[in-house]
Design a protein around this motif. Structure first.
Motif, PDB file in Angstrom:
ATOM      1  N   GLY A 306       5.025  44.162   7.109  1.00 23.25           N
ATOM      2  CA  GLY A 306       3.857  43.644   7.832  1.00 23.25           C
ATOM      3  C   GLY A 306       3.845  44.055   9.293  1.00 23.25           C
ATOM      4  O   GLY A 306       4.098  45.209   9.656  1.00 23.25           O
ATOM      5  N   THR A 307       3.573  43.082  10.138  1.00 23.92           N
ATOM      6  CA  THR A 307       3.494  43.333  11.575  1.00 23.92           C
ATOM      7  C   THR A 307       4.817  43.874  12.113  1.00 23.92           C
ATOM      8  O   THR A 307       4.833  44.743  12.993  1.00 23.92           O
ATOM      9  N   SER A 308       5.920  43.375  11.574  1.00 22.64           N
ATOM     10  CA  SER A 308       7.231  43.847  12.054  1.00 22.64           C
ATOM     11  C   SER A 308       7.405  45.339  11.760  1.00 22.64           C
ATOM     12  O   SER A 308       8.088  46.056  12.502  1.00 22.64           O
ATOM     13  N   SER A 352      12.516  41.354  11.641  1.00 19.75           N
ATOM     14  CA  SER A 352      11.837  40.264  10.945  1.00 19.75           C
ATOM     15  C   SER A 352      11.678  39.062  11.880  1.00 19.75           C
ATOM     16  O   SER A 352      12.672  38.551  12.398  1.00 19.75           O
ATOM     17  N   SER A 354      10.691  36.006  11.046  1.00 25.57           N
ATOM     18  CA  SER A 354      11.255  34.812  10.412  1.00 25.57           C
ATOM     19  C   SER A 354      12.745  34.964  10.113  1.00 25.57           C
ATOM     20  O   SER A 354      13.470  33.982  10.038  1.00 25.57           O
ATOM     21  N   GLY A 355      13.162  36.204   9.885  1.00 27.32           N
ATOM     22  CA  GLY A 355      14.542  36.431   9.449  1.00 27.32           C
ATOM     23  C   GLY A 355      14.773  35.998   8.016  1.00 27.32           C
ATOM     24  O   GLY A 355      15.918  35.872   7.567  1.00 27.32           O
ATOM     25  N   THR A 357      12.308  37.132   5.321  1.00 28.00           N
ATOM     26  CA  THR A 357      11.466  37.896   4.402  1.00 28.00           C
ATOM     27  C   THR A 357      12.325  38.509   3.292  1.00 28.00           C
ATOM     28  O   THR A 357      13.289  39.227   3.570  1.00 28.00           O
ATOM     29  N   THR A 360      12.992  42.326   3.215  1.00 27.36           N
ATOM     30  CA  THR A 360      13.816  42.794   4.336  1.00 27.36           C
ATOM     31  C   THR A 360      15.266  42.359   4.126  1.00 27.36           C
ATOM     32  O   THR A 360      16.207  43.118   4.388  1.00 27.36           O
ATOM     33  N   VAL A 403      -0.155  32.225  11.105  1.00 24.50           N
ATOM     34  CA  VAL A 403       0.269  33.185  10.074  1.00 24.50           C
ATOM     35  C   VAL A 403       0.142  34.614  10.581  1.00 24.50           C
ATOM     36  O   VAL A 403       0.987  35.464  10.316  1.00 24.50           O
ATOM     37  N   GLN A 412       8.943  42.113  19.689  1.00 25.47           N
ATOM     38  CA  GLN A 412       9.718  43.123  18.941  1.00 25.47           C
ATOM     39  C   GLN A 412       9.589  44.490  19.626  1.00 25.47           C
ATOM     40  O   GLN A 412      10.569  45.238  19.766  1.00 25.47           O
ATOM     41  N   GLU A 495      -6.432  40.129   8.056  1.00 19.67           N
ATOM     42  CA  GLU A 495      -5.720  38.897   7.709  1.00 19.67           C
ATOM     43  C   GLU A 495      -6.553  37.646   7.932  1.00 19.67           C
ATOM     44  O   GLU A 495      -6.557  36.749   7.111  1.00 19.67           O
ATOM     45  N   LYS A 610       3.206  32.629   6.105  1.00 18.43           N
ATOM     46  CA  LYS A 610       3.905  33.157   7.272  1.00 18.43           C
ATOM     47  C   LYS A 610       5.210  33.837   6.872  1.00 18.43           C
ATOM     48  O   LYS A 610       5.571  34.881   7.395  1.00 18.43           O
ATOM     49  N   VAL A 612       7.399  35.291   3.862  1.00 16.86           N
ATOM     50  CA  VAL A 612       7.268  35.699   2.464  1.00 16.86           C
ATOM     51  C   VAL A 612       8.658  35.814   1.845  1.00 16.86           C
ATOM     52  O   VAL A 612       9.289  36.864   1.899  1.00 16.86           O
TER      53      VAL A 612
HETATM   54  C1  G6P Z   1       4.037  37.991   6.262  1.00 19.58           C
HETATM   55  C2  G6P Z   1       3.294  37.502   7.484  1.00 19.58           C
HETATM   56  C3  G6P Z   1       3.164  38.639   8.494  1.00 19.58           C
HETATM   57  C4  G6P Z   1       4.535  39.207   8.823  1.00 19.58           C
HETATM   58  C5  G6P Z   1       5.280  39.654   7.562  1.00 19.58           C
HETATM   59  C6  G6P Z   1       6.727  39.998   7.860  1.00 19.58           C
HETATM   60  O1  G6P Z   1       3.252  38.887   5.575  1.00 19.58           O
HETATM   61  O2  G6P Z   1       2.006  37.026   7.137  1.00 19.58           O
HETATM   62  O3  G6P Z   1       2.569  38.144   9.682  1.00 19.58           O
HETATM   63  O4  G6P Z   1       4.391  40.296   9.686  1.00 19.58           O
HETATM   64  O5  G6P Z   1       5.294  38.583   6.610  1.00 19.58           O
HETATM   65  O6  G6P Z   1       7.383  38.832   8.301  1.00 19.58           O
HETATM   66  P1  G6P Z   1       8.722  38.814   9.117  1.00 19.58           P
HETATM   67  O7  G6P Z   1       9.015  37.350   9.308  1.00 19.58           O
HETATM   68  O8  G6P Z   1       9.749  39.494   8.287  1.00 19.58           O
HETATM   69  O9  G6P Z   1       8.482  39.522  10.399  1.00 19.58           O
END
Ligand code: G6P
Length: 615
Positions: A306-308, A352, A354-355, A357, A360, A403, A412, A495, A610, A612
């Motif tokens: 995603g964004t990361s 990441s 959230s750390g 995902t 990942t 989200v 990042q 999104e 948010k 995954v």
């Molecule tokens: C989900 C979120 C995104 C995020 C992606 C990766 O799809 O909706 O906003 O970029 O997960 O999440 P992470 O926590 O690994 O950066």
């Protein structure tokens, strides 16, 4: 990637559970539910509802359950089974003596279901989760912990679970494998949840469960066992420093808005204490033990989702520019399945917010398996990726709840900038280069403030939003270091405003997307005065020649561009390497304001979550 929480203690369980669920709602909001042990009737009660937590609250008010001091709760992001009342968690066993909430996916649920059906169990939902609670029932022989252990040994897949049973109404069983679970302790109270945001209103004393841990919680004690060895594992509670105000909206209408406006301060926190003016570099203590591996790397692989992933593309540009070390960027979901080439001189960077995902995390484990040095760039302190990487750099921007990621993205990018300067100073950058780069970073927060707080600029964005909010398609175009910003702008719009948007390298447009151009297709160009400015101007002219509506993100002093495009959003000047940090801000605002204009749920867009934590 649902959110789970369980509470035992002196307070009313429903109040605590609902309060915590609201903080976990970002993890999924297809349905929610609670299970409590009703002390008067001496039985379990489950109340659950499809939709958001406010729907559950109404249902609870309607049912008016009797008082309880122990319960578990869940907010769901549907994977197996549509998001209806029946598939909502918690789930019961056949005799309504055991209730369970689950975050994760049970891969062998079909096999287990057949096994249980043969033994006469009756299933109500289409979920994979329901098999766990029936399995616990099947194995129950007077000790709930033992029956959960036996059940989990049969399960393949990922889980964070909480189990409540009327057989042992003063106990909650918690277990994790691949899905996060944290325990919080306060006086005469114990709480377990998917993340710390659901706990901090009660306590700052927390304990991170590890994969393979299973815990028995009572109001004043916790015992943790390793599922494999069956031994008790000694773990200490630690003090965390998230405050409640960090996770509340603080006067903004939405978390996303708050997080966009927090960026100047957030980025200051990212580089605070890391500037080494004496040596003209950045000091990244978190990676000091592996810094040499990075410097001597033959290849760096950055992997994320995603964004990361977009921030990682900018990271590639920066690292290659300042160090000449070859960098590859891969989607974590692709990387883990394609037998990547990893040598002892490969360093893998996992990015990441959230750390947690799942893809990942799997990419991290595969990299470690193959002997790579692994480095994390995470925001959530103590998250699984942060803990399992060899070392890492935290972005330190505080909890991100919206989200659609905003401040985590810019942080990042900033971390990649600091990392590439720190590496570059050992290679091709001079002391003067280092000082110049540091000076430019230090004024970035003020420049973001300038964008966010200029009334004329904001009203310009509002006018653009008026023109685009009812469109169905949108193109974002950029080149070089700002091509990933175009991707990020398109992702933000998709999104939260549900407008189909594509990000493209501007010059690629003529190889296909230009066929889409007409007066109904807005195109936004990131056209800053950098090394490829003239080329971008040519690309803009190609679109204008075909009657397209063009918006340009341009430098403050660029008046010429006003003559060739329809609308311009000016941003302050900075060096090319830092320009994504400024160029992305108007794009975040356009997406945010478009979603608000359309009356959509900005912080909880449909179908998304948010964090995954499923593959
Ligand atoms: C989900 C979120 C995104 C995020 C992606 C990766 O799809 O909706 O906003 O970029 O997960 O999440 P992470 O926590 O690994 O950066």
């Amino acid at each position: 990637m649902c959110g789970i929480v369980g509470y035992i203690g002196k307070k009313k369980a429903i109040d605590i559970l609902l309060n915590s669920l609201k903080r976990l709602e970002y993890r999924g909001y297809d349905s929610s539910g609670i299970a409590i042990y009703c002390e008067d009737e001496k039985k379990l009660d489950i109340i659950k509802k499809s939709g958001k937590i406010k729907d559950l609250v109404q249902e609870i008010e309607r049912r008016n359950p009797s008082s309880s001091h122990i319960g578990i709760a869940h907010t769901r992001w549907a994977t197996h089974g549509e998001p209806n009342d029946i598939n909502a968690h918690p789930h019961f066993d056949c005799n309504k003596k055991i209730a369970l909430v689950h975050n994760g996916i049970i891969e062998n649920y079909r096999t287990i279901k057949s096994f249980l059906l043969e033994r006469g169990h009756k299933f109500k939902s289409d979920t994979d989760t329901e098999v766990i609670v029936h399995l616990i029932e099947e194995f129950y022989k007077g000790d709930i912990l033992e029956s959960v252990k036996k059940s989990l040994k049969m399960i393949e897949g990922t889980y964070g679970i909480l189990v409540l049973s009327s057989y042992e109404p003063n106990t909650i069983i918690a277990a994790r494998k691949g899905s996060p679970l944290i325990i919080g302790k306060a006086e005469d109270q114990m709480i377990a949840a998917s993340d710390a945001s659901a706990i901090v209103s009660l306590t700052n004393q927390i304990l991170y469960m590890q994969d393979g841990d299973i815990a028995r919680l009572t109001k004043d004690d916790v015992e943790i066992f390793n599922l494999e060895t069956d031994r008790i594992t000694d773990k200490e509670f630690e003090q965390i420093d998230i405050t409640l105000s960090q996770i509340e909206k603080g006067g903004y209408n939405h978390f996303m808005e708050k997080e966009i406006f927090e960026q100047p301060e957030a980025l200051q926190n990212t580089f605070r204490g890391r500037v080494d003016i004496v040596n003209g570099t950045f000091r990244l203590n978190g990676i000091k033990d592996k810094f040499r591996d990075l410097l001597n790397a033959e290849r760096i692989i950055i992997t994320a989702c995603g964004t990361s992933w977009h921030a990682s593309l900018i990271g590639k540009y920066l690292i290659e520019k300042f160090t000449q070390i070859p960098v590859e960027v891969d989607y974590a979901s692709e990387f883990r399945y394609r037998n990547p080439i990893i040598t002892p001189k490969t360093v893998v960077i996992l990015v990441s917010q959230s750390g947690e995902t799942a893809d990942t995390l799997a990419a991290l484990r595969e990299s470690k398996n193959k002997g790579a040095t692994t480095i994390g760039i995470c925001n959530v302190v103590g998250s699984t990726i942060a803990r399992e990487t060899d070392c890492g750099i935290y972005t330190h921007v505080g909890p991100e709840i919206g989200v659609a990621s905003t401040k985590a993205f810019t942080a990042q990018v900033l971390v990649f900038f600091m990392l590439s300067v720190a590496l570059g100073r050992k290679k091709m950058l001079t002391f003067e280069d280092g000082i110049n780069l540091i000076k430019n970073v230090e004024i970035i927060p003020d420049k973001i403030n300038e964008i966010l707080n200029d009334k004329d600029r904001i009203s310009k964005i509002d006018k653009i939003v008026e023109k685009i909010y009812n469109k169905t398609n949108f193109l974002y175009l950029g080149r070089g270091i700002n091509y990933p910003v175009a991707l990020e702008g398109a992702l933000k719009l998709k999104e939260i405003s549900y407008i189909h948007a594509e990000g493209y390298p501007a010059a690629e447009m003529k190889h296909g997307p230009i066929a889409l151009i007409d007066e109904n297709m807005p195109a936004l160009f990131i056209s800053l005065k950098d090394s490829i400015y003239e080329k971008i101007i040519n690309n803009i002219k190609e679109i204008k020649a075909r009657k397209g509506y063009v918006i340009a993100i341009a430098n403050k002093g660029d008046r010429e561009i006003e003559k060739i495009v329809d609308d311009v959003i000016h941003i302050p000047d900075t060096i090319e390497e830092l320009s994504p940090l400024l160029a992305v801000i108007p794009l975040q605002l356009i997406a945010y304001k478009t979603a608000v204009k359309k009356g959509l749920d900005v912080d909880m867009p449909r179908n998304l979550a948010k964090s995954v934590t499923v593959e």
